[in-house]
Motif scaffolding. Structure first.
Motif, mmCIF file in Angstrom:
data_model
loop_
_atom_site.group_PDB
_atom_site.id
_atom_site.type_symbol
_atom_site.label_atom_id
_atom_site.label_comp_id
_atom_site.label_asym_id
_atom_site.label_seq_id
_atom_site.Cartn_x
_atom_site.Cartn_y
_atom_site.Cartn_z
ATOM 1 N N UNK A 251 76.417 42.174 73.458
ATOM 2 C CA UNK A 251 75.629 41.090 72.882
ATOM 3 C C UNK A 251 75.589 39.893 73.838
ATOM 4 N N UNK A 252 76.706 39.594 74.480
ATOM 5 C CA UNK A 252 76.760 38.479 75.432
ATOM 6 C C UNK A 252 75.761 38.685 76.563
ATOM 7 N N UNK A 253 75.735 39.892 77.112
ATOM 8 C CA UNK A 253 74.802 40.200 78.206
ATOM 9 C C UNK A 253 73.362 40.035 77.756
ATOM 10 N N UNK A 254 73.054 40.529 76.564
ATOM 11 C CA UNK A 254 71.695 40.439 76.034
ATOM 12 C C UNK A 254 71.272 38.983 75.852
ATOM 13 N N UNK A 255 72.174 38.146 75.358
ATOM 14 C CA UNK A 255 71.855 36.743 75.114
ATOM 15 C C UNK A 255 71.569 36.000 76.412
ATOM 16 N N UNK A 256 72.298 36.348 77.479
ATOM 17 C CA UNK A 256 72.044 35.709 78.770
ATOM 18 C C UNK A 256 70.712 36.176 79.350
ATOM 19 N N UNK A 257 70.422 37.444 79.174
ATOM 20 C CA UNK A 257 69.123 37.952 79.644
ATOM 21 C C UNK A 257 67.967 37.277 78.910
ATOM 22 N N UNK A 258 68.167 36.985 77.633
ATOM 23 C CA UNK A 258 67.135 36.298 76.855
ATOM 24 C C UNK A 258 66.854 34.894 77.390
ATOM 25 N N UNK A 259 67.796 34.346 78.133
ATOM 26 C CA UNK A 259 67.618 33.020 78.707
ATOM 27 C C UNK A 259 66.955 33.065 80.082
ATOM 28 N N UNK A 260 66.565 34.272 80.516
ATOM 29 C CA UNK A 260 65.809 34.398 81.756
ATOM 30 C C UNK A 260 66.596 34.819 82.975
ATOM 31 N N UNK A 261 67.866 35.119 82.828
ATOM 32 C CA UNK A 261 68.686 35.548 83.967
ATOM 33 C C UNK A 261 68.584 37.069 84.130
ATOM 34 N N UNK A 262 68.673 37.506 85.365
ATOM 35 C CA UNK A 262 68.620 38.931 85.668
ATOM 36 C C UNK A 262 69.741 39.284 86.637
ATOM 37 N N UNK A 263 70.247 40.533 86.500
ATOM 38 C CA UNK A 263 71.321 40.977 87.379
ATOM 39 C C UNK A 263 70.753 41.501 88.687
ATOM 40 N N UNK A 264 71.445 41.189 89.794
ATOM 41 C CA UNK A 264 71.075 41.712 91.095
ATOM 42 C C UNK A 264 71.718 43.065 91.330
ATOM 43 N N UNK A 265 71.582 43.567 92.526
ATOM 44 C CA UNK A 265 72.155 44.874 92.859
ATOM 45 C C UNK A 265 73.673 44.874 92.796
ATOM 46 N N UNK A 266 74.259 43.680 92.904
ATOM 47 C CA UNK A 266 75.722 43.576 92.824
ATOM 48 C C UNK A 266 76.221 43.448 91.390
ATOM 49 N N UNK A 267 75.287 43.479 90.425
ATOM 50 C CA UNK A 267 75.681 43.407 89.023
ATOM 51 C C UNK A 267 75.920 42.005 88.512
ATOM 52 N N UNK A 268 75.625 40.984 89.335
ATOM 53 C CA UNK A 268 75.862 39.606 88.936
ATOM 54 C C UNK A 268 74.547 38.913 88.590
ATOM 55 N N UNK A 269 74.598 38.069 87.556
ATOM 56 C CA UNK A 269 73.402 37.370 87.099
ATOM 57 C C UNK A 269 72.923 36.345 88.126
ATOM 58 N N UNK A 270 71.588 36.237 88.234
ATOM 59 C CA UNK A 270 70.949 35.217 89.066
ATOM 60 C C UNK A 270 69.814 34.592 88.273
ATOM 61 N N UNK A 271 69.487 33.347 88.648
ATOM 62 C CA UNK A 271 68.355 32.691 87.998
ATOM 63 C C UNK A 271 67.056 33.073 88.692
ATOM 64 N N UNK A 272 65.937 32.464 88.278
ATOM 65 C CA UNK A 272 64.644 32.819 88.829
ATOM 66 C C UNK A 272 64.516 32.546 90.306
ATOM 67 N N UNK A 273 65.340 31.619 90.829
ATOM 68 C CA UNK A 273 65.314 31.287 92.262
ATOM 69 C C UNK A 273 66.273 32.147 93.074
ATOM 70 N N UNK A 274 66.940 33.071 92.401
ATOM 71 C CA UNK A 274 67.864 33.955 93.106
ATOM 72 C C UNK A 274 69.270 33.402 93.260
ATOM 73 N N UNK A 275 69.555 32.247 92.612
ATOM 74 C CA UNK A 275 70.882 31.648 92.712
ATOM 75 C C UNK A 275 71.841 32.304 91.719
ATOM 76 N N UNK A 276 73.053 32.572 92.189
ATOM 77 C CA UNK A 276 74.072 33.161 91.325
ATOM 78 C C UNK A 276 74.365 32.255 90.137
#
Length: 501
Positions: free
Chosen positions: A329-354
């Motif tokens: 649920x935590x992961x889903x809620x963060x994704x709903x805020x527009x963050x996406x995981x990179x190839x390393x499995x870590x969330x980044x914002x729309x500008x690619x910042x960790x």
């Protein structure tokens, strides 16, 4: 005690970065206030002959909502230099405690106080602007007017540099200062003129030990017979217990909570101001497992600032919003805020910042271990962890401690029913207030301020519990605080010591 105190006056020692372990206990040996809270939560008179109550007529509530409490100083109370303690000392201390130029936190009670007046040599009258439920708890320590007032009025800069605060401390307590060695120890001897009679112990040496290992070594060697304050983690204490059981005993006690304080003033990242993001992070933490692992069965996860042992708990329990451990649920809620995981499995914002979250904590095990445990849960859902361990030399750097980037992990402030006062806007640690105050999260909300005011001015218990329930609902629903687990403080006491409160 662990750490290096500045003074035998606890508010000065604890003026930066939170409570200094053992400072309050050491201060209580050397000085008295009007009352002291006993184990049942009642105010026991010390300098005062009686604690004001409605029944004894010393606490009066007027039809216009104002109040008056009257305190009578005991006969034959003397400062350690032989000078009689007077109502003038109480009046002076009240003025000093309200001075915003001083480094200590101003007691929230003073926002309700209209005046503190010595009406004769032994009588003090406190006039209250409105009802206040803790009017019997004011002035937990009183200072000597005859030694301090002149310098205070002439040069406040020099005032805090007076040798009085350490090497020449004078109080009214059971023990008086014999020797103060900076960074080493304080030696206290029995006060022959103590108002309650000479104490049974002739001399006490309080050692200032900067590291836990030094405290443990002194304990095992027989040099230390009693620990003051939160000196060691429970894990360290349990390791020592078996080696020390022939000499003394380990006493585990409940002492507050372990809490994540979010930053509400210019946080980094700014998304921390979004309650959905805070809820996501909270869902990612397995608080029950952290409590079991770090408290070894002596504690449990916390869901609010009020421990179940408080009488108020059963009245506010229905208002607590609870959050289950749910990393999906935590992961889903963060994704709903527009963050996406990179190839390393870590969330980044729309500008690619960790997406990086910092937790600031002191380096002792009590705070650092849960910090790293929480950060690992953040990492597991793709949030980059950023620990900020406070260097010893910056422990009392008020500006540094107030401006943590994302979270500060601490215990103490906010705990218990009256802990809600730590959310007062007037207590926020801002530059305008010289970073002094109990509002560590720097949350400022006029509606919450109004509720806190109502809580502290509502005398009927059931009505007051209704207000407290609203505050608990707000803090848990919006995660103004993010409780982890109940804090356990271990105390070591030698077998030859008895009846130590």
């Amino acid at each position: 005690m662990r750490g290096i105190p500045l003074s035998l006056y606890d508010p000065l020692t604890s003026s930066g970065g939170g409570q200094q372990p053992g400072s309050l206990e050491m201060s209580g040996l050397a000085n008295l206030g009007l009352t002291v809270e006993d184990s049942a939560g009642q105010q026991r008179p010390m300098l005062a002959e009686e604690t004001p109550t409605i029944d004894n007529g010393l606490w009066r509530v007027f039809p216009d909502g104002r109040m008056e409490t009257t305190w009578r100083i005991r006969e034959n109370v003397r400062w350690h230099d032989g000078t009689p303690a007077t109502a003038g000392d109480v009046e002076f201390t009240a003025r000093l405690e309200q001075d915003t130029e001083m480094p200590w936190r101003i007691d929230a009670a003073y926002r309700f106080v209209e005046s503190v007046r010595a009406t004769d040599a032994r009588t003090v009258t406190v006039t209250w602007k409105e009802p206040y439920i803790r009017a019997d708890m004011i002035l937990p320590a009183v200072l000597p007017r005859h030694l301090l007032e002149s310098t205070y009025e002439q040069d406040k800069g020099a005032f805090l540099q007076l040798r009085y605060w350490n090497t020449e401390f004078v109080g009214t307590g059971a023990f008086k200062l014999k020797q103060w060695e900076h960074d080493v120890r304080a030696v206290l001897v029995a006060n022959e003129q103590f108002v309650f009679g000479r104490p049974k112990i002739d001399e006490i040496e309080v050692r200032f030990l900067p590291e836990v290992q030094a405290m443990i070594a002194n304990l095992l060697s027989g040099t230390v017979e009693l620990t003051l304050g939160n000196n060691a983690s429970l894990e360290q204490a349990l390791q020592v217990k078996d080696q020390w059981e022939q000499q003394g005993r380990l006493i585990p006690g409940s002492s507050g909570w372990q809490n994540l304080n979010p930053q509400f003033l210019n946080p980094n990242p700014p998304i921390l101001l979004d309650v959905q993001f805070r809820r996501a992070l909270y869902h990612s933490i397995d608080r029950k497992t952290i409590a079991e692992q770090l408290a070894y069965g002596y504690s449990d996860q916390a869901d609010s600032n009020i421990h179940p042992s408080f009488a108020e708990y059963r009245y506010i329990e229905p208002q607590i919003v609870r959050y289950a451990y749910d990393p999906r649920r935590a992961t889903q809620m963060i994704e709903e805020l527009g963050y996406r995981k990179g190839s390393d499995g870590m969330f980044r914002d729309g500008a690619g910042q960790l997406l990086s979250i910092q937790i600031m904590a002191t380096g002792d095990d009590t705070n650092s271990k849960p910090t790293f445990a929480v950060l690992e849960y953040f990492r597991a859902i793709g949030v980059t962890p950023d620990p900020e361990i406070v260097p010893n030399q910056r422990a009392r750097d008020l500006e540094y401690r107030a401006n943590f980037r994302s979270f500060a992990l601490q215990g103490g402030q906010g705990y218990g029913p009256d802990g809600v006062r730590a959310l007062l806007s007037t207590d926020a640690r801002t530059a305008e207030r010289n970073y002094v105050g109990g509002n560590y999260v720097r949350y400022m909300n006029p509606q919450v301020d109004a509720l806190i005011g109502r809580y502290f001015t509502t005398i009927p218990f059931n009505e007051r519990m209704g207000v407290l329930g609203q505050l608990v609902r707000h803090t848990t629903e919006n995660l103004i605080w993010m409780p982890l687990f109940w804090r356990v403080v271990p105390t070591f006491m030698h077998n030859r010591l008895r009846e130590v409160p």
